[in-house]
Design a protein around this motif. Structure first.
Motif, PDB file in Angstrom:
ATOM      1  N   GLN A  88      89.157  32.425  46.690  1.00 24.71           N
ATOM      2  CA  GLN A  88      89.329  33.580  46.056  1.00 24.71           C
ATOM      3  C   GLN A  88      90.447  34.420  46.807  1.00 24.71           C
ATOM      4  OE1 GLN A  88      86.234  36.640  47.072  1.00 24.71           O
ATOM      5  NE2 GLN A  88      86.389  37.459  45.010  1.00 24.71           N
ATOM      6  N   ASN A 321      80.857  32.657  28.228  1.00 27.33           N
ATOM      7  CA  ASN A 321      80.880  33.983  28.746  1.00 27.33           C
ATOM      8  C   ASN A 321      79.772  34.171  29.623  1.00 27.33           C
ATOM      9  OD1 ASN A 321      79.772  36.948  28.542  1.00 27.33           O
ATOM     10  ND2 ASN A 321      81.920  37.002  27.910  1.00 27.33           N
ATOM     11  N   MET A 325      81.362  38.102  31.951  1.00 23.10           N
ATOM     12  CA  MET A 325      82.778  37.589  32.490  1.00 23.10           C
ATOM     13  C   MET A 325      83.208  36.271  31.619  1.00 23.10           C
ATOM     14  SD  MET A 325      82.409  37.679  36.605  1.00 23.10           S
ATOM     15  CE  MET A 325      80.862  36.517  36.577  1.00 23.10           C
ATOM     16  N   ASP A 326      84.438  36.299  31.095  1.00 28.52           N
ATOM     17  CA  ASP A 326      84.995  35.163  30.245  1.00 28.52           C
ATOM     18  C   ASP A 326      85.471  34.133  31.261  1.00 28.52           C
ATOM     19  OD1 ASP A 326      84.610  35.684  27.455  1.00 28.52           O
ATOM     20  OD2 ASP A 326      86.226  37.578  27.798  1.00 28.52           O
ATOM     21  N   ILE A 341      87.630  32.061  37.215  1.00 25.09           N
ATOM     22  CA  ILE A 341      86.865  33.656  37.166  1.00 25.09           C
ATOM     23  C   ILE A 341      87.824  34.644  37.442  1.00 25.09           C
ATOM     24  CG2 ILE A 341      84.875  34.846  37.537  1.00 25.09           C
ATOM     25  CD1 ILE A 341      83.880  32.424  39.049  1.00 25.09           C
ATOM     26  N   PRO A 342      88.590  35.033  36.148  1.00 19.94           N
ATOM     27  CA  PRO A 342      89.535  36.134  36.499  1.00 19.94           C
ATOM     28  C   PRO A 342      89.088  37.392  37.038  1.00 19.94           C
ATOM     29  CG  PRO A 342      89.941  34.867  34.197  1.00 19.94           C
ATOM     30  CD  PRO A 342      88.541  34.466  34.763  1.00 19.94           C
ATOM     31  N   ASP A 343      87.965  37.740  36.506  1.00 19.09           N
ATOM     32  CA  ASP A 343      87.224  38.974  36.916  1.00 19.09           C
ATOM     33  C   ASP A 343      86.999  39.037  38.421  1.00 19.09           C
ATOM     34  OD1 ASP A 343      86.640  38.929  34.144  1.00 19.09           O
ATOM     35  OD2 ASP A 343      85.289  40.427  34.539  1.00 19.09           O
ATOM     36  N   LYS A 344      87.025  37.791  39.109  1.00 15.97           N
ATOM     37  CA  LYS A 344      86.662  37.776  40.559  1.00 15.97           C
ATOM     38  C   LYS A 344      87.937  37.069  41.204  1.00 15.97           C
ATOM     39  CE  LYS A 344      82.390  39.371  40.469  1.00 15.97           C
ATOM     40  NZ  LYS A 344      82.097  40.553  41.210  1.00 15.97           N
ATOM     41  N   ASN A 345      89.080  37.098  40.334  1.00 16.98           N
ATOM     42  CA  ASN A 345      90.336  36.314  40.938  1.00 16.98           C
ATOM     43  C   ASN A 345      89.997  35.034  41.763  1.00 16.98           C
ATOM     44  OD1 ASN A 345      92.937  36.213  41.419  1.00 16.98           O
ATOM     45  ND2 ASN A 345      93.124  37.390  43.224  1.00 16.98           N
TER      46      ASN A 345
END
Length: 387
Positions: A88, A321, A325-326, A341-345
Motif C-alpha cells: 500500500q 467490481n 471498487m473497480d 485496488i486503485p481506491d486503496k492505492n
C-alpha cells in the motif's frame, strides 16, 4: 486365466508402444506428473528473466504489525496458501508465507503470465515494432488471415475473441491445454489452430491464443519473450530476483500462456506498475492509454458461455467490481492472483495450491472474496497502527 494374463500383457504392450511414440511425449509426462503444480518448474527447461537492477520494497511504518483476521484463516489453510502480500502506498505493509515458502521462493504464475504477455505487446507498440492493437495478425503470420471476410487482429487475440478451435480443458490428458503444458512443440499447437468463427464476436478463453501472441512478440521484437520482458519490464521495475520462464524444450519457446516462475513480492511489481499508470521511478515503461484499455472489459464481445456481454476481461487482464471498487487483476488456475485496488492505492498478491471450485457470475471464483476482504482488514489495521 492364461488367456486373461496374455490379454493384459498385450494391452500393456500396446499402451507402452502408444506412449513411446514421439508424438506422445506430452502424454508420458502428463501420466508421470499428473495435474500441474505450483513448484514444477524444475521438470522443464527454463529461461532466465534477468533482474538487472534489484531494489527491495520500502517497508511501511506499520510493516507486519498487522495480522490476517482469524475468520479468514480456514480458507487460507484449506486452499493451501503459500504466500500473501499487501503493498500500500508503494510500501510493503504485510507479508506472510506458509510451508517452506519465503520471499525468494519461486512459484508458478500459471495464467497470470497471460497479463505479462499483454504488457509485452503494449511495450512493442510503444517501441514501434507493432503498429497498434488493430494490426492484422497476418502481417506477422500470413496463415492467420481471418474468417468469413473479417480480418483477425491483435486485438482479437488480446481479448480472447479470435474465433479459433482451441479447446480449453485442464482435466483431460488429451486436451490441447495439456499438450501445451507437458508437450515439447508449442509452435505446432499454436499454429495448428484453425479459424472457425468470425473474430471479434465471442469471448472464449483460450490459452493457445496467448501462446500465439507470444510468438508474435518474438517475431516483432526479434528476441525471446523472456529477454524482452526482462529488458522492458522486469529490470526497470527493479525486481529483486531473477524469474524463470519455463520452455517447451531446451533453447525452445516460453510457455507464455503460463509458467512465469517468481515470488509474491516481485509479482506485486506488475500490480504497482498498473497503479503507477505504467511508470516506475519516473520512467514510463508502458503507455498509460494501453493499460487503461487492457484493464477495461470489452463489452462489445459476447461472453459465449453465459450469452451476455463480456464484463470481466480486457487485454489478458481480468476485471471485477467489488464493494463499489473497480479492480483489475491477474489470475492463475491454482489461485494465483495479483489484485490492483486503485481506491486503496494498493496491490494484493496471493499464491497457493488451490482456488475455490465455486463460481459466481462470469467465472468469478469466490475465494477472491477472502483475499480481498482480508487485505482490506489488514489495511485498516495498518491505518490504526500508524496513529
Amino acid at each position: 486365466m492364461k488367456k486373461i494374463g496374455w490379454a493384459i500383457l498385450l494391452l500393456a504392450c500396446c499402451i507402452g508402444g502408444f506412449l513411446a511414440l514421439p508424438s506422445n511425449y506430452y502424454l508420458r509426462r502428463a501420466l508421470t506428473h499428473f495435474l500441474p503444480k505450483i513448484d514444477q518448474y524444475p521438470i522443464f527447461e527454463n529461461r532466465i528473466v534477468k533482474a538487472g537492477d534489484p531494489s527491495p520494497w520500502k517497508q511501511a511504518e506499520a510493516y507486519n504489525t498487522c495480522s490476517i483476521p482469524e475468520k479468514y484463516l480456514p480458507v487460507f489453510d484449506e486452499l493451501g496458501t503459500v504466500a500473501y502480500v499487501v503493498i500500500q502506498d508503494s510500501s510493503l505493509l504485510f507479508e506472510q508465507y506458509w510451508e517452506d515458502y519465503s520471499p525468494e521462493s519461486h512459484s508458478n504464475s500459471f495464467s497470470m503470465a497471460k497479463s505479462i504477455v499483454s504488457l509485452a505487446i503494449g511495450c512493442a507498440i510503444d517501441d514501434g515494432l507493432i503498429r497498434d492493437v488493430d494490426q492484422p495478425v497476418s502481417d506477422f503470420f500470413p496463415e492467420f488471415n481471418g474468417y468469413n471476410g473479417k480480418t483477425l487482429t491483435i486485438r482479437h487475440l488480446l481479448t480472447m475473441s479470435a474465433g479459433v478451435d482451441f479447446q480449453e480443458a485442464y482435466s483431460s490428458p488429451f486436451s490441447p491445454t495439456t499438450k501445451l503444458y507437458y508437450g515439447n512443440d508449442l509452435h505446432k499447437i499454436a499454429f495448428g489452430m484453425k479459424e472457425i468463427a468470425e473474430p471479434g464476436v465471442n469471448f472464449i478463453y483460450q490459452s493457445g491464443v496467448t501462446q500465439l501472441l507470444a510468438f508474435l512478440v518474438e517475431k516483432a521484437t526479434g528476441e525471446s519473450v523472456s529477454s524482452y520482458v526482462s529488458r522492458k519490464l522486469w529490470t526497470p521495475m527493479q525486481a529483486e530476483e531473477n524469474a524463470l520462464w519455463s520452455l517447451d524444450k531446451k533453447d525452445g519457446m516460453e510457455k507464455a500462456y503460463c509458467c512465469f516462475n517468481s515470488n509474491a513480492r516481485d509479482f506485486a511489481r506488475f500490480g504497482q506498475l498498473l497503479l503507477n499508470g505504467g511508470s516506475w521511478n519516473g520512467r514510463q515503461l508502458i503507455s498509460e492509454s494501453y493499460l487503461k484499455e487492457a484493464t477495461t472489459p470489452d463489452s462489445t464481445l459476447r461472453f459465449a458461455e453465459y450469452d451476455e456481454p463480456n464484463r470481466c476481461y480486457g487485454f489478458q487482464f481480468w476485471h471485477l467490481n467489488y464493494k463499489g471498487m473497480d479492480i483489475p487483476y491477474m489470475r492463475g488456475i491454482l489461485g494465483q492472483y495479483v489484485f490492483i485496488i486503485p481506491d486503496k492505492n494498493a496491490v494484493v498478491v496471493r499464491l497457493g495450491h488451490k482456488r475455490s471450485d465455486t463460481r459466481t457470475g462470469q467465472h468469478y471464483p469466490d475465494d477472491i472474496n477472502t483475499w480481498l476482504d482480508a487485505a482490506l482488514d489488514i489495511m485498516e489495521q495498518g491505518k490504526q497502527n500508524n496513529h
